[in-house]
Write a protein that holds these residues in place. Structure first.
Motif, mmCIF file in Angstrom:
data_model
loop_
_atom_site.group_PDB
_atom_site.id
_atom_site.type_symbol
_atom_site.label_atom_id
_atom_site.label_comp_id
_atom_site.label_asym_id
_atom_site.label_seq_id
_atom_site.Cartn_x
_atom_site.Cartn_y
_atom_site.Cartn_z
ATOM 1 N N UNK A 105 0.917 -1.248 0.332
ATOM 2 C CA UNK A 105 0.408 0.210 -0.209
ATOM 3 C C UNK A 105 1.039 1.095 0.548
ATOM 4 N N UNK A 106 2.378 1.074 -1.026
ATOM 5 C CA UNK A 106 2.726 2.554 0.105
ATOM 6 C C UNK A 106 2.524 2.958 -0.970
ATOM 7 N N UNK A 107 1.536 3.145 -2.446
ATOM 8 C CA UNK A 107 1.269 4.207 -3.038
ATOM 9 C C UNK A 107 -0.085 4.835 -2.388
ATOM 10 N N UNK A 108 -0.750 4.528 -1.227
ATOM 11 C CA UNK A 108 -1.386 5.229 -0.298
ATOM 12 C C UNK A 108 -1.680 5.545 0.963
ATOM 13 N N UNK A 109 -2.749 5.922 1.541
ATOM 14 C CA UNK A 109 -2.573 6.245 2.903
ATOM 15 C C UNK A 109 -3.332 5.160 3.625
ATOM 16 N N UNK A 110 -3.078 4.277 4.904
ATOM 17 C CA UNK A 110 -3.506 3.815 4.904
ATOM 18 C C UNK A 110 -4.237 3.787 6.524
ATOM 19 N N UNK A 111 -5.122 3.330 7.709
ATOM 20 C CA UNK A 111 -5.524 3.811 8.460
ATOM 21 C C UNK A 111 -4.506 4.067 9.784
ATOM 22 N N UNK A 112 -3.339 2.866 9.597
ATOM 23 C CA UNK A 112 -2.553 3.413 10.249
ATOM 24 C C UNK A 112 -1.535 5.204 10.310
#
Length: 644
Positions: free
Chosen positions: A337-344
């Motif tokens: 998920x390096x191209x997105x911001x996750x909840x963490x």
């Protein structure tokens, strides 16, 4: 709405196929060309006239939505306001800024524009020119209507011409009104999309920025601990959020007050607000935020917290810093998920928004010679701007901007300008300040050091320094090589001059021989050309004579046909003239007879009236004479009686 008329015309003119009767009946149309013949299908027939209004309504609505975006106003005012704003093309920035205005406009292709503005823009931009033209806009939206099977799509596809057209033109049947309301997109009324799985985006809730009691207590304890352990201070933890201090810009304080409350790990209200805002930012609940979703969430959050006008102003003011915050946060968790911001990563995303917004605010305070963003700002800081304005940013909570002397300012500018271009760009500015924060191990630096983006900045900075050193070394080497090459060129030129003089004599002899050979060859070529020209002239003369003969025959035939046509027209005109004259004479005779009859009747009536009047006058005269005689007779008798 004039630009949409040609689109509606082109859509309507090809609807009805030419029939044999209509083709023969219209064979003598404009310029003698059939209005429905092949490549000359450039007219609208009576059969197509009603559908022309269908397409006109559709394209007017498409243009109205287009004008709402064009110009980058984002104020909800459609139309063309001036030549500077409306250039009949939509940039990616204009499209993104106005996506919230057109999301509920009623077209299937715009229904998901809040969630996927960049994908929709890319699909619209058919020629990959970076801008969307009106034709690309209309083509994309109408194609989406076709795919969705809406009434608009059926009208455009002309699959069911009668049903789709009656959907726009109200009729007497009971279903017309309902169909028309579906066909006409109404701003504010969302048309259902083809996908039923897309969840509606919740309206962001304002973030309450008033510190809670527990937060105040924690802050007091933190301050006390800091005062008692100043001599043995340790590196601050990255989990703490006390790095924010009030900045000198009122806009910056408003921006920080919106997102800083979401950074705390210990405040329960911050956790609740963070959970709520994550749901707002992730409407499709896939657990990941793209840059477009983050950008849209920031805008809606600012508008909800500070009302629409001020929120939109803050959004635009700090928008260049959002991508830096996004890049810093997206790679914290690692994995796929390096191209997105996750909840963490969402909490630290808010921290980076505050950090980079403060850097952006300081950058804007110098760029253009004053705080904020105006027409003087060109998104770069020149050396003169920096030397003149570096003292204005000394109060920012950025360690490298504190107490800078003029001598230090010149050195710092050179360090910031890593590419040696004479200007400091925003990415160079934030990279330099981030590097300084990390090196000083400030609270901001501890947070920034966690990001892959900072490591990339450090790597880019080192690479830029290495490139500068290599360029200087290469420049010195090139200068030495150029000097040596100049000396070699001079020696070579002297040797070439001597050799040239020796070869000149041999060249003159060879040139004389060559000139003689060329003369003979030219004479031969000239003779061949003359012969070829004579043959070509004979051929052209024959072709010309034949062409003239055929042209004369054609002209004679056309002349004969024209004379026959004119003669027929003359005879027809004479016949019509004779008929007209005869009709006029008959009408005149009839009118004359009627006039004479009327005059005779009138004369007879007048004569009768005259006789009757004379008769009546005679009777009255006789009556008067009788009465006069009687009066005289009475007077005579009376006189006689009196006398007697």
């Amino acid at each position: 709405y004039r630009p949409c008329y040609i689109l509606a015309f082109n859509a309507a003119k090809n609807v009805a196929p030419p029939s044999s009767s209509s083709s023969s009946a219209s064979s003598s149309g404009k310029g003698g060309i059939s209005a429905r013949s092949g490549k000359h299908d450039d007219y609208i027939t009576k059969r197509e006239f009603r559908l022309f209004f269908v397409f006109l309504i559709l394209h007017v609505q498409l243009l109205d939505a287009f004008a709402l975006v064009d110009g980058g106003r984002g104020s909800g005012t459609a139309g063309v306001d001036d030549a500077n704003n409306n250039d009949r093309r939509i940039t990616q920035t204009e499209f993104f800024d106005a996506s919230h205005l057109i999301a509920n406009y009623g077209f299937v292709g715009l229904a998901d524009v809040r969630n996927s503005p960049y994908e929709i823009f890319k699909n619209m931009d058919a020629n990959d020119g970076g801008v969307v033209l009106l034709k690309e806009w209309c083509d994309y939206l109408l194609e989406e209507e076709r795919k969705g099977g809406t009434d608009v799509g059926r009208a455009v596809s002309v699959v069911d011409v009668a049903g789709a057209a009656s959907a726009v033109t109200p009729g007497k049947d009971s279903g017309t009104r309902t169909t028309r309301s579906r066909l006409t997109p109404t701003p504010g009324k969302k048309t259902p999309t083809r996908s039923s799985t897309t969840k509606p985006k919740p309206k962001p809730k304002p973030i309450h920025t008033t510190p809670s009691k527990s937060a105040n207590v924690a802050s007091a304890k933190k301050k006390k601990a800091k005062d008692t352990t100043a001599s043995t201070a340790t590196t601050p933890s990255a989990t703490q959020s006390s790095f924010r201090k009030p900045g000198p810009s009122a806009d910056l304080n408003l921006f920080l007050s919106t997102f800083h409350p979401l950074v705390s790990l210990t405040d329960p209200s911050a956790k609740r607000d963070r959970s709520t805002q994550w749901k707002n930012a992730d409407p499709n609940s896939n657990g990941m935020l793209s840059l477009a979703e983050v950008d849209s969430w920031i805008k809606l959050t600012l508008q909800a917290t500070h009302k629409s006008h001020k929120g939109n102003q803050l959004y635009r003011l700090y928008r260049p810093s959002y991508i830096h915050a996004f890049d810093a946060a997206k790679s914290l968790a690692g994995g796929s998920t390096d191209e997105y911001v996750t909840k963490k990563e969402f909490r630290l995303l808010n921290a980076y928004l505050c950090i980079y917004a403060e850097m952006m605010d300081a950058f804007a305070a110098i760029d253009g010679g004053g705080p904020g963003v105006d027409s003087n700002d060109d998104r770069r800081i020149g050396r003169e701007e920096w030397m003149r304005g570096h003292h204005t940013v000394s109060t920012y909570d950025l360690i490298k901007l504190h107490k800078i002397t003029d001598e230090e300012a010149g050195i710092i500018f050179t360090e910031m300008d890593v590419n040696g271009g004479g200007y400091v760009l925003l990415n160079e500015w934030v990279g330099y300040l981030a590097k300084a924060e990390v090196a000083a191990e400030t609270e901001k630096g501890v947070v920034l050091a966690k990001t892959a983006a900072y490591r990339n900045v450090m790597k880019a900075s080192e690479e830029a320094t290495r490139r500068v050193e290599e360029d200087e070394k290469k420049r010195r080497t090139d200068a030495a090589e150029a000097e040596a090459k100049r000396i070699q060129e001079e020696n070579r030129a002297a040797m070439e001059k001597a050799a040239a003089e020796e070869a000149e004599a041999a060249k003159r002899v060879a040139a004389k021989q060559k000139a003689e050979a060329e003369r003979i060859e030219q004479e031969r070529i000239a003779a061949e050309k003359a012969e070829a020209a004579r043959l070509e002239a004979e051929r052209l003369a024959k072709e010309k004579a034949e062409a003239e003969r055929l042209e004369q025959e054609r002209i004679a035939a056309e002349k004969t046909a024209e004379e026959e046509r004119l003669e027929q027209e003359r005879l027809e005109k004479e016949r019509l003239e004779r008929e007209r004259i005869a009709a006029e004479k008959a009408e005149a005779a009839r009118l004359e007879a009627e006039r004479l009859a009327k005059e005779k009747a009138e004369a007879e009536r007048l004569e009768e009236d005259r006789i009757a009047a004379e008769k009546k006058a005679e009777e009255e005269r006789l009556e008067q004479e009788r009465l006069e005689k009687e009066r005289l007779e009475r007077e005579r008798i009376a006189a006689e009686k009196a006398e007697a």
